[in-house]
Scaffold this active site. Structure first.
Site, PDB file in Angstrom:
ATOM      1  N   ASP A 135      12.224   0.638  26.266  1.00 44.22           N
ATOM      2  CA  ASP A 135      12.987   1.082  25.099  1.00 44.22           C
ATOM      3  C   ASP A 135      13.804   2.257  25.610  1.00 44.22           C
ATOM      4  O   ASP A 135      13.251   3.319  25.881  1.00 44.22           O
ATOM      5  CB  ASP A 135      12.048   1.528  23.976  1.00 44.22           C
ATOM      6  CG  ASP A 135      12.830   1.931  22.735  1.00 44.22           C
ATOM      7  OD1 ASP A 135      13.906   2.544  22.890  1.00 44.22           O
ATOM      8  OD2 ASP A 135      12.379   1.637  21.626  1.00 44.22           O
ATOM      9  N   HIS A 136      15.110   2.071  25.750  1.00 41.48           N
ATOM     10  CA  HIS A 136      15.878   3.088  26.475  1.00 41.48           C
ATOM     11  C   HIS A 136      15.886   4.433  25.755  1.00 41.48           C
ATOM     12  O   HIS A 136      16.209   5.451  26.356  1.00 41.48           O
ATOM     13  CB  HIS A 136      17.294   2.594  26.792  1.00 41.48           C
ATOM     14  CG  HIS A 136      18.256   2.688  25.645  1.00 41.48           C
ATOM     15  ND1 HIS A 136      18.319   1.758  24.652  1.00 41.48           N
ATOM     16  CD2 HIS A 136      19.183   3.621  25.333  1.00 41.48           C
ATOM     17  CE1 HIS A 136      19.254   2.116  23.784  1.00 41.48           C
ATOM     18  NE2 HIS A 136      19.793   3.252  24.173  1.00 41.48           N
ATOM     19  N   HIS A 181      13.812   1.613  18.550  1.00 39.32           N
ATOM     20  CA  HIS A 181      14.255   2.997  18.738  1.00 39.32           C
ATOM     21  C   HIS A 181      13.804   3.938  17.610  1.00 39.32           C
ATOM     22  O   HIS A 181      13.264   5.006  17.862  1.00 39.32           O
ATOM     23  CB  HIS A 181      15.776   3.065  18.843  1.00 39.32           C
ATOM     24  CG  HIS A 181      16.356   2.115  19.854  1.00 39.32           C
ATOM     25  ND1 HIS A 181      15.696   1.791  21.018  1.00 39.32           N
ATOM     26  CD2 HIS A 181      17.523   1.433  19.874  1.00 39.32           C
ATOM     27  CE1 HIS A 181      16.461   0.949  21.713  1.00 39.32           C
ATOM     28  NE2 HIS A 181      17.548   0.706  21.045  1.00 39.32           N
TER      29      HIS A 181
END
Ligand code: BG6
Length: 512
Positions: free
Chosen positions: A197-198, A260
């Site tokens: 999950d960036h 996010h």
């Protein structure tokens, strides 16, 4: 005795190099490789954190030789790396870049990959450690993992490690996420799986834990006694860009919330973990996700808002409506905005609403967490012009301006007692200088040292989908009738203001 994780942590703290390894990128000709992965690896090499015994094998369908691949990336890296390219370092890097052309659905690709990996491993001394980065379209995830397993590349029996990084989206609802987890678990142990999950690669997101748990003064007031509510915003000014095909099948809720925004929410709300070991941190995050009150169909109607952007103005620029973007049907009912009111059923947060929202083509690009504290219990300043107190608000600014600010009331200078709201600001760039990170450095490095703290575990992904599932169901049963319902360049649909208005609250927008 020091555990393996502790010794890895120590190495990391000391800024030591990652393990020797080969990184295999499936889908290597796509955008992610040139925009994020290569620049991030280059930055790690520049900081001396990448092992000298390192290599990459890019896999994609397009026929290319190693040389073609190297030439292509040499052109592309200039655009995406921050600052100027160090020619010696880039030459070093180029020698480690290899390419294999093949269809990821074809078993022969994996036979060739196995042979190639053995050669590259011998050439670069990477000790049989491999990690596979799935940068393909999501429909290939299960198939690639199965093929990697079938040709014997996933086993860790002989003292080397094998890991897999999986890009988003991880499923499109609870059932598909569960199925994907089951497929993966047939081949890999959970410790080998790194669901990326960036958002967790962002410094300011990692700082939420440091801020909360390395300072003694915030935790005692971090609860329902002192906090009125929390707002989490991820607002973008961009539209769907070239991703209409993907986005129209996804929408804002699926695209941003279970991953996010729930990461931000769980890091903000979690209990202190017993250690910083991966599972200790993720256990606490998972508890929060499980404690989010599921919404009944009636609550979906009263506590969620969806929107889609119409044409409008962003700055001086005219921008078109979502329905006229490329690869978007002209009657699309896909959401490009979502706002939710969620509650967490536990002792710390009972009665404290979490308002979360995200959308495209909004007024300003900003991602932040605003903690709104309760007002002082009464207005002391009788017989003065002061009738209202401003309540304290702590804002964790994630992007683009990274920092933390605390708002409080102060006396306006002068003979008459007047109050003004002032801010105490901490700006990351002022203290630590501007970074040149892509956000992927830390995540790639952590995978290479075997630290999964900043990656999603199977149960966390499923818990996230369980929360958004009822919303997706109600929205599907009742297609929106008023789309597009917000002009580009605004703060979203009016219903989102009403959502907070009903609770006598307001979104923290530009004006406040
Ligand atoms: C991605 C979404 O995961 O995150 C995109 O698919 C979104 O739609 C992006 O634009 C936002 O990331 P960032 O880092 O720009 O906030």
């Amino acid at each position: 005795m020091t555990t393996a994780v502790e010794s890895k942590r120590k190495r990391q703290r000391a800024g030591q190099v990652a393990d020797p390894c080969v990184m295999v990128i499936f889908g290597a000709s796509g955008d992610l490789t040139k925009r994020k992965l290569l620049p991030a690896l280059y930055n790690l090499a520049r900081e001396g954190l990448l092992s000298k015994q390192f290599a990459i094998i890019g896999v994609a369908r397009r026929p290319m030789s190693d040389d073609d691949f190297r030439k292509k990336l040499s052109e592309e890296i200039k655009e995406f790396v921050a600052g100027s390219l160090d020619p010696d370092l880039w030459q070093w890097f180029l020698r480690r870049l290899h390419y294999l052309s093949g269809d990821v659905d074809d078993p022969k690709t994996y036979e060739k990959l196995k042979v190639r990996l053995a050669e590259v491993d011998a050439e670069h001394g990477t000790k049989g450690n491999y990690f596979f980065y799935l940068a393909t379209a999501p429909e290939f995830f299960s198939r690639v993992i199965h093929q990697v397993g079938d040709c014997g590349l996933a086993g860790q029996e002989s003292g080397h490690w094998r890991r897999v990084i999986i890009e988003k989206p991880f499923g499109r609802d609870l059932e598909s996420a569960r199925q994907l987890n089951r497929d993966i678990q047939q081949v890999l142990k959970e410790q080998q799986v790194y669901r990326i999950d960036h958002y967790l690669g962002k410094e300011t997101v990692q700082n939420i834990l440091v801020f909360r748990f390395s300072n003694g003064i915030f935790e005692p007031i971090w609860n329902r006694r002192y906090i009125d509510h929390i707002q989490i915003t991820a607002a973008e000014t961009v539209g769907v860009e070239q991703r209409g095909g993907y986005y129209d099948q996804s929408g804002a809720l699926r695209d941003m919330v279970p991953n996010h925004l729930f990461q931000l929410m769980s890091l903000t709300a979690m209990e202190p973990p017993i250690s910083f070991e991966a599972n200790a941190v993720r256990d606490e995050q998972a508890k929060i996700l499980h404690a989010i009150q599921p919404l009944s169909p009636e609550e979906v109607l009263s506590r969620t808002v969806r929107g889609q952007y119409g044409e409008g103005q962003i700055g001086d620029e005219y921008v078109p409506a979502y329905r006229t973007e490329s690869n978007v049907p002209p009657d699309s009912s896909t959401d490009t905005y979502v706002a939710l009111k969620l509650c967490i059923d536990n002792w710390r947060w009972a009665g404290v609403p979490f308002y979360i929202r995200t959308g495209k083509r909004l007024a300003r690009r900003v991602t932040e967490i605003a903690i709104q504290f309760k007002q002082a219990p009464f207005v002391l300043f009788r017989k003065t012009p002061v009738e209202h107190l401003t309540s304290n608000r702590l804002v964790l600014h994630i992007q683009p301006d990274e920092g933390i600010s605390l708002r409080f009331g102060a006396k306006v200078p002068g003979p008459i007692l007047n109050l003004g709201a002032v801010n105490m600001d901490f700006d990351y760039a002022d203290y630590f200088g501007g970074g040149s990170s892509t956000g992927y450095e830390r995540l790639l490095y952590d995978c290479m040292i075997g630290d999964a703290t900043l990656f999603q575990r199977a149960d966390m992904v499923e818990a996230g989908w369980s929360v958004v599932g009822p919303v997706l169901d109600v929205w599907k049963a009742l297609p929106p009738r008023t789309f597009p319902n917000y002009p580009s360049g605004t703060w979203g649909p009016k219903e989102a203001d009403d959502l907070l208005g009903r609770d006598e609250r307001r979104w923290k927008n530009d004006d406040q």
